[in-house]
Design an enzyme around this catalytic site. Structure first.
Site, short mmCIF file in Angstrom:
data_model
loop_
_atom_site.label_atom_id
_atom_site.label_comp_id
_atom_site.label_asym_id
_atom_site.label_seq_id
_atom_site.Cartn_x
_atom_site.Cartn_y
_atom_site.Cartn_z
N ARG A 38 -15.85 46.56 7.76
CA ARG A 38 -15.42 46.17 9.10
C ARG A 38 -14.65 47.29 9.81
NH1 ARG A 38 -14.04 39.72 8.59
NH2 ARG A 38 -16.15 39.09 9.11
N LYS A 200 -23.17 23.31 2.52
CA LYS A 200 -23.08 22.04 3.25
C LYS A 200 -24.05 21.97 4.41
CE LYS A 200 -18.72 20.19 3.46
NZ LYS A 200 -17.36 20.24 4.02
N GLY A 352 -21.28 35.37 6.00
CA GLY A 352 -20.57 36.05 4.93
C GLY A 352 -21.32 36.08 3.60
N GLY A 375 -18.83 33.31 11.03
CA GLY A 375 -18.66 32.18 11.96
C GLY A 375 -19.26 32.49 13.32
P1 AMP Z 1 -21.92 28.29 2.86
O1 AMP Z 1 -20.51 28.77 2.92
O2 AMP Z 1 -22.13 26.92 3.38
O3 AMP Z 1 -22.90 29.33 3.41
O4 AMP Z 1 -22.25 28.15 1.31
C1 AMP Z 1 -22.25 29.22 0.42
C2 AMP Z 1 -22.01 28.66 -0.94
O5 AMP Z 1 -23.00 27.72 -1.24
C3 AMP Z 1 -22.05 29.70 -2.03
O6 AMP Z 1 -20.78 29.84 -2.58
C4 AMP Z 1 -23.03 29.11 -3.04
O7 AMP Z 1 -22.57 29.21 -4.37
C5 AMP Z 1 -23.12 27.66 -2.64
N1 AMP Z 1 -24.38 27.04 -3.03
C6 AMP Z 1 -25.62 27.50 -2.81
N2 AMP Z 1 -26.54 26.71 -3.36
C7 AMP Z 1 -25.88 25.72 -3.99
C8 AMP Z 1 -26.29 24.58 -4.74
N3 AMP Z 1 -27.57 24.34 -4.97
N4 AMP Z 1 -25.34 23.76 -5.22
C9 AMP Z 1 -24.04 24.01 -4.98
N5 AMP Z 1 -23.59 25.06 -4.27
C10 AMP Z 1 -24.49 25.91 -3.78
#
Ligand code: AMP
Length: 394
Positions: A38, A200, A352, A375
């Site tokens: 950054r 999520k 990220g 974000g």
């Molecule tokens: P996000 O911040 O929503 O982009 O999510 C990223 C996170 O999702 C990472 O830390 C991954 O380890 C987690 N992730 C990806 N796939 C899975 C899964 N199948 N089950 C649980 N966590 C997951």
């Protein structure tokens, strides 16, 4: 998105140029900077302003999330030292963000100085957009440049507040970031393929909704895919699911059908007995047995996703395909990342975790654009106008 003024439109000669940069760099336990991407990303704008005759540069940034005023862990001094190395000139680091002492130090600094004021989040009004704090910040410069793409989705004093008070422009990084997302969202060469992953589904539903208006193919992986599978009546065992989002996801699936968007979901999985790096794992096709959780996409899914990516002329990728931080569940993310990197079309990675994955697998050099803002890039993908950017248009 309507265009915003660039630094070529701003008269900076002999002026104190106040620049909002995004120096929110990751640090290790000892406080050492573990990734200076950054800081490097801000250099083109800083060099350009100095070349255009700016009298002084006054830089401001946030670092971390200090809760209650000044916090030693989040002082910007280490960032200033690294910036001085990268810029090849001295950087005057001040221990305060605003106020008479800061104004005096800027005034008495010699022409050509680069001054870094203290972490803007040490001021409690910053995140509330306090108009008084915006005024105090505006006293630090004659003109303002926002180059903090990673913070431009924040309606904070140092991002949008000051932009309303001084002649303002967007820096080169901001411009490059916005152009990349514009090209994907508004002028893509087709087929346009979007890849969404991450934990999520609720965080990404607005992105899904906006992308379904634009893409030819939407690929879904990661934890969020299981809510899609459950919405289709497929067994997902103990995988991550957001029951309260099933109806919304069903509506998205229907929208994809109505719009003729090809929606690709996982058809096979790497499943584990519990959420742990060393849990017993196996490969399954179709439904996931009770008690098992999907932690990565399987090879059949990888092949289908890679084929769609290979045929794309534009690709945007946000979010990992599995728990890529653990080796056993990193293969899907790596393979999808490699497919994006090998695609001969225009490829953008934002967010990220997908950027971290692209870096971990050594793919960044082969991508057209790697975003510096998680974000902020998500909000652009949602189709939103960012406060830090709209404040520049007057
Ligand atoms: P996000 O911040 O929503 O982009 O999510 C990223 C996170 O999702 C990472 O830390 C991954 O380890 C987690 N992730 C990806 N796939 C899975 C899964 N199948 N089950 C649980 N966590 C997951």
């Amino acid at each position: 998105m309507k265009p915003f003024p660039g630094i070529d439109t701003l008269d900076v000669a002999q002026k104190r140029v106040l620049v909002r940069v995004d120096f929110n760099v990751p640090q290790d336990d000892s406080g050492a900077i573990s990734d200076d991407t950054r800081i490097r990303a801000a250099l083109p704008t800083l060099h350009a302003l100095l070349e255009r005759g700016a009298e002084k540069l006054v830089l401001m940034s946030h670092l971390g999330r200090p809760k209650d005023g000044p916090d030693e862990r989040y002082r910007l001094l280490p960032v200033g030292l690294r910036l001085a190395q990268l810029l090849g000139r001295e950087v005057l680091c001040l221990g305060e963000t605003v106020g008479e002492g800061v104004e005096r130090a800027i005034r008495s600094a010699p022409a050509g100085s680069v001054v870094l004021v203290e972490n803007v989040r040490f001021e409690k009004g910053e995140t509330k957009g306090d108009p008084e704090l915006s005024k105090r910040m505006a006293r630090l410069g004659d003109v303002f440049v926002n180059d903090a793409f990673g913070s431009s989705h924040r309606d904070h004093c140092s991002v949008s507040g000051v932009a309303h008070l001084l002649p303002s422009a967007g820096g080169l990084l901001l411009q490059r970031e916005v152009e990349a997302f514009e090209r994907v969202l508004h002028a893509p060469e087709r087929p346009l393929v979007a890849i969404l992953g991450g934990a999520k589904v609720s965080d990404k539903l607005k992105v899904v909704d906006n992308l379904l208006e634009r893409v030819d193919c939407l690929i879904v992986g990661g934890g969020m895919a299981y809510t899609f599978l459950k919405a289709q009546g497929i067994g997902i065992g103990a995988s991550l699911v957001q029951e309260d989002q099933i109806e919304n996801v069903r509506a998205s699936i229907q929208k994809a059908e109505a719009k003729g968007v090809k929606l690709l979901l996982p058809t096979d999985h790497v499943v584990a007995e519990r959420f742990a790096a060393d849990a017993a794992a196996k490969h399954v096709k179709g439904s996931i047995p009770d008690g098992w959780m999907g932690l990565d996409i399987g090879p059949e899914t990888v092949a289908a996703y890679a084929a769609a990516i290979e045929g794309a002329r534009t690709v945007v990728w946000n979010g990992p395909m599995g728990v890529f931080e653990w080796e056993a569940y990193s293969k899907g993310t790596e393979a999808v990342g490699r497919a994006v990197a090998a695609c001969s079309g225009y490829t953008v990675v934002g967010g990220g975790d997908s950027v971290a994955a692209a870096e971990a697998f050594g793919l960044t050099e082969s991508l057209s654009h790697v975003s510096t803002g998680g974000g902020a890039s998500l909000e652009l993908l949602e189709g939103l106008d960012l406060p830090g950017i709209s404040a520049l248009r007057r």
